[in-house]
Scaffold this motif. Structure first.
Motif, PDB file in Angstrom:
ATOM      1  N   UNK A 199       0.827  -1.261  -0.089  1.00 48.36           N
ATOM      2  CA  UNK A 199       0.038   0.119   0.041  1.00 48.36           C
ATOM      3  C   UNK A 199       0.943   1.095  -0.112  1.00 48.36           C
ATOM      4  N   UNK A 200       0.634   2.256  -0.847  1.00 46.36           N
ATOM      5  CA  UNK A 200       1.590   3.249  -1.110  1.00 46.36           C
ATOM      6  C   UNK A 200       0.565   4.514  -1.119  1.00 46.36           C
ATOM      7  N   UNK A 201       1.107   5.890  -0.783  1.00 45.42           N
ATOM      8  CA  UNK A 201       0.532   7.231  -1.239  1.00 45.42           C
ATOM      9  C   UNK A 201       1.164   7.339  -2.461  1.00 45.42           C
ATOM     10  N   UNK A 202       0.598   8.233  -3.357  1.00 42.84           N
ATOM     11  CA  UNK A 202       0.877   8.499  -4.695  1.00 42.84           C
ATOM     12  C   UNK A 202       2.380   8.966  -4.642  1.00 42.84           C
ATOM     13  N   UNK A 203       3.326   8.279  -5.539  1.00 46.21           N
ATOM     14  CA  UNK A 203       4.945   8.761  -5.467  1.00 46.21           C
ATOM     15  C   UNK A 203       5.703   7.783  -4.386  1.00 46.21           C
ATOM     16  N   UNK A 204       4.861   7.127  -3.615  1.00 47.75           N
ATOM     17  CA  UNK A 204       5.596   6.601  -2.308  1.00 47.75           C
ATOM     18  C   UNK A 204       6.466   5.118  -2.630  1.00 47.75           C
ATOM     19  N   UNK A 205       6.488   4.876  -3.882  1.00 45.80           N
ATOM     20  CA  UNK A 205       7.263   3.589  -4.198  1.00 45.80           C
ATOM     21  C   UNK A 205       6.689   2.330  -4.351  1.00 45.80           C
ATOM     22  N   UNK A 206       5.343   2.313  -4.020  1.00 46.50           N
ATOM     23  CA  UNK A 206       4.430   0.984  -4.221  1.00 46.50           C
ATOM     24  C   UNK A 206       3.191   1.384  -4.814  1.00 46.50           C
ATOM     25  N   UNK A 207       2.343   0.058  -4.833  1.00 39.13           N
ATOM     26  CA  UNK A 207       1.062   0.233  -5.373  1.00 39.13           C
ATOM     27  C   UNK A 207       0.238   1.393  -4.798  1.00 39.13           C
ATOM     28  N   UNK A 208      -0.423   2.329  -5.337  1.00 42.83           N
ATOM     29  CA  UNK A 208      -1.565   2.961  -4.853  1.00 42.83           C
ATOM     30  C   UNK A 208      -2.749   2.394  -5.262  1.00 42.83           C
ATOM     31  N   UNK A 209      -3.478   1.918  -4.348  1.00 47.47           N
ATOM     32  CA  UNK A 209      -4.548   1.276  -4.308  1.00 47.47           C
ATOM     33  C   UNK A 209      -5.870   2.144  -4.556  1.00 47.47           C
ATOM     34  N   UNK A 210      -5.609   3.285  -3.709  1.00 46.71           N
ATOM     35  CA  UNK A 210      -6.661   4.484  -4.327  1.00 46.71           C
ATOM     36  C   UNK A 210      -5.867   5.770  -3.870  1.00 46.71           C
ATOM     37  N   UNK A 211      -6.676   6.764  -4.209  1.00 47.96           N
ATOM     38  CA  UNK A 211      -5.992   8.164  -3.950  1.00 47.96           C
ATOM     39  C   UNK A 211      -6.605   8.719  -2.592  1.00 47.96           C
ATOM     40  N   UNK A 212      -6.895   8.121  -1.602  1.00 53.01           N
ATOM     41  CA  UNK A 212      -7.430   8.264  -0.327  1.00 53.01           C
ATOM     42  C   UNK A 212      -6.552   9.363   0.502  1.00 53.01           C
ATOM     43  N   UNK A 213      -5.196   8.913   0.493  1.00 54.62           N
ATOM     44  CA  UNK A 213      -4.306   9.614   1.643  1.00 54.62           C
ATOM     45  C   UNK A 213      -3.239  10.062   0.631  1.00 54.62           C
ATOM     46  N   UNK A 214      -2.585  11.245   1.296  1.00 47.98           N
ATOM     47  CA  UNK A 214      -1.351  11.718   0.778  1.00 47.98           C
ATOM     48  C   UNK A 214      -0.420  12.006   2.083  1.00 47.98           C
ATOM     49  N   UNK A 215       0.889  12.207   1.663  1.00 48.91           N
ATOM     50  CA  UNK A 215       1.693  12.416   3.083  1.00 48.91           C
ATOM     51  C   UNK A 215       2.467  11.046   3.318  1.00 48.91           C
ATOM     52  N   UNK A 216       1.548  10.202   4.173  1.00 49.56           N
ATOM     53  CA  UNK A 216       1.921   8.964   4.783  1.00 49.56           C
ATOM     54  C   UNK A 216       0.960   8.034   4.857  1.00 49.56           C
ATOM     55  N   UNK A 217       1.258   6.593   5.010  1.00 43.24           N
ATOM     56  CA  UNK A 217       0.305   5.751   5.450  1.00 43.24           C
ATOM     57  C   UNK A 217       1.047   4.826   6.752  1.00 43.24           C
ATOM     58  N   UNK A 218       0.348   4.465   7.797  1.00 40.08           N
ATOM     59  CA  UNK A 218       0.952   3.948   8.776  1.00 40.08           C
ATOM     60  C   UNK A 218       0.223   2.869   9.677  1.00 40.08           C
ATOM     61  N   UNK A 219       0.790   2.307  10.682  1.00 43.38           N
ATOM     62  CA  UNK A 219       0.260   1.834  11.788  1.00 43.38           C
ATOM     63  C   UNK A 219      -0.417   0.484  11.084  1.00 43.38           C
ATOM     64  N   UNK A 220      -0.113  -0.228  10.424  1.00 39.07           N
ATOM     65  CA  UNK A 220      -0.965  -1.504   9.785  1.00 39.07           C
ATOM     66  C   UNK A 220      -1.291  -2.345  10.920  1.00 39.07           C
ATOM     67  N   UNK A 221      -2.426  -3.235  10.765  1.00 39.59           N
ATOM     68  CA  UNK A 221      -2.938  -4.133  11.515  1.00 39.59           C
ATOM     69  C   UNK A 221      -3.593  -5.222  10.666  1.00 39.59           C
TER      70      UNK A 221
END
Length: 284
Positions: A50-72
């Motif tokens: 899971x990645x934000x746009x330009x984060x180096x991985x798959x962007x599964x949607x455009x919901x977030x910018x900046x960061x994604x974190x704390x997976x569970x």
């Protein structure tokens, strides 16, 4: 820093390994898949899932910018459910939690579903700007979400604690998608940063909550693992703490059983500030 894992045996036939996990930093552009033959490792980085746009991985949607974190991560009915939070792309003022599902825990995650929304215009609720750092427990068919809330305007309690900043929020769901908000579980003293995240366990008719707490001592911010216990989620009492800082102490820890032994696992750092996955056995 943040780590969550699950045992795939007899659950996910196409998983990378017996154990799969997900890691992120505090302000990560992506969440990465790791795998291992055992809970104790060796853990291997696989790829970003899971990645934000330009984060180096798959962007599964455009919901977030900046960061994604704390997976569970949870495995339910042969599907991998990955809960995580990010910075909302519309105004970048709040951080809700979403869930995405996959058949193998790898590159098959579909678009995320907003399962724990925020309510930016409602100043009277503790989930106004954040449902972040959520930990999910599935017990007797009900999903229990515990998260770090913000900016509610609840009255001060008799013991000096309040829900005015960073309370430990609580919500429940029958399907893991639509959660109903409940009253917060734990308040914080005014001026403290509060509890970053906690996991609720149901054991032999009682509840145990294990969380990462941040507080100030003079000009120094400290962090520790805090243990609560009680007969119900609303009758929790603090029963002990562990200081975070040594390698073997984990932020937002999880508990897993392997070969009949109980382990506390989570993300941690070495003395030289290198991230590690840490696990140690608990004697019960």
């Amino acid at each position: 820093k943040f780590f969550s894992c699950a045992d795939t045996e007899n659950k996910i036939p196409d998983a990378k390994n017996r154990w799969i996990g997900y890691v992120s930093g505090h302000d990560s552009p992506a969440i990465w898949l790791v795998s291992a033959p055992s809970l104790l490792g060796p853990w291997k980085y696989e790829h970003a899932v899971v990645s934000v746009p330009g984060g180096g991985g798959r962007t599964i949607d455009n919901r977030f910018l900046g960061h994604v974190a704390s997976p569970d991560v949870k495995i339910v009915n042969g599907r991998v459910k990955l809960f995580y939070h990010g910075v909302d792309a519309d105004d970048q003022r709040h951080q809700p939690t979403v869930v995405a599902e996959s058949t193998d825990g790898g590159n098959t995650f579909g678009p995320s579903f907003l399962c724990l929304p925020t309510d930016l215009n409602n100043y009277a609720v503790p989930w106004r700007t954040s449902t972040s750092y959520a930990r999910i427990t599935l017990h007797n068919g009900i999903y229990h979400a515990v998260y770090q809330g913000t900016t509610g305007q609840y009255p001060k309690l008799a013991d000096g604690y309040s829900y005015t900043n960073f309370p430990l929020g609580y919500a429940i769901s029958s399907d893991g998608l639509t959660f109903n908000q409940q009253e917060p579980l734990v308040g914080v003293k005014n001026g403290d940063s509060g509890i970053m995240g906690g996991t609720l366990y149901f054991l032999n008719g009682s509840c145990v909550l294990v969380a990462s707490a941040r507080y100030r001592s003079g000009d120094t911010q400290k962090q520790e693992v805090v243990w609560y216990a009680g007969p119900t989620p609303y009758e929790l009492r603090r029963i002990g703490t562990l200081p975070i800082g040594r390698r073997e102490i984990c932020a937002m820890p999880e508990f897993h059983v392997e070969n009949g032994k109980l382990y506390m696992v989570g993300g941690a750092f070495t003395a030289s500030n290198e991230p590690v996955i840490s696990a140690f056995e608990l004697k019960v």
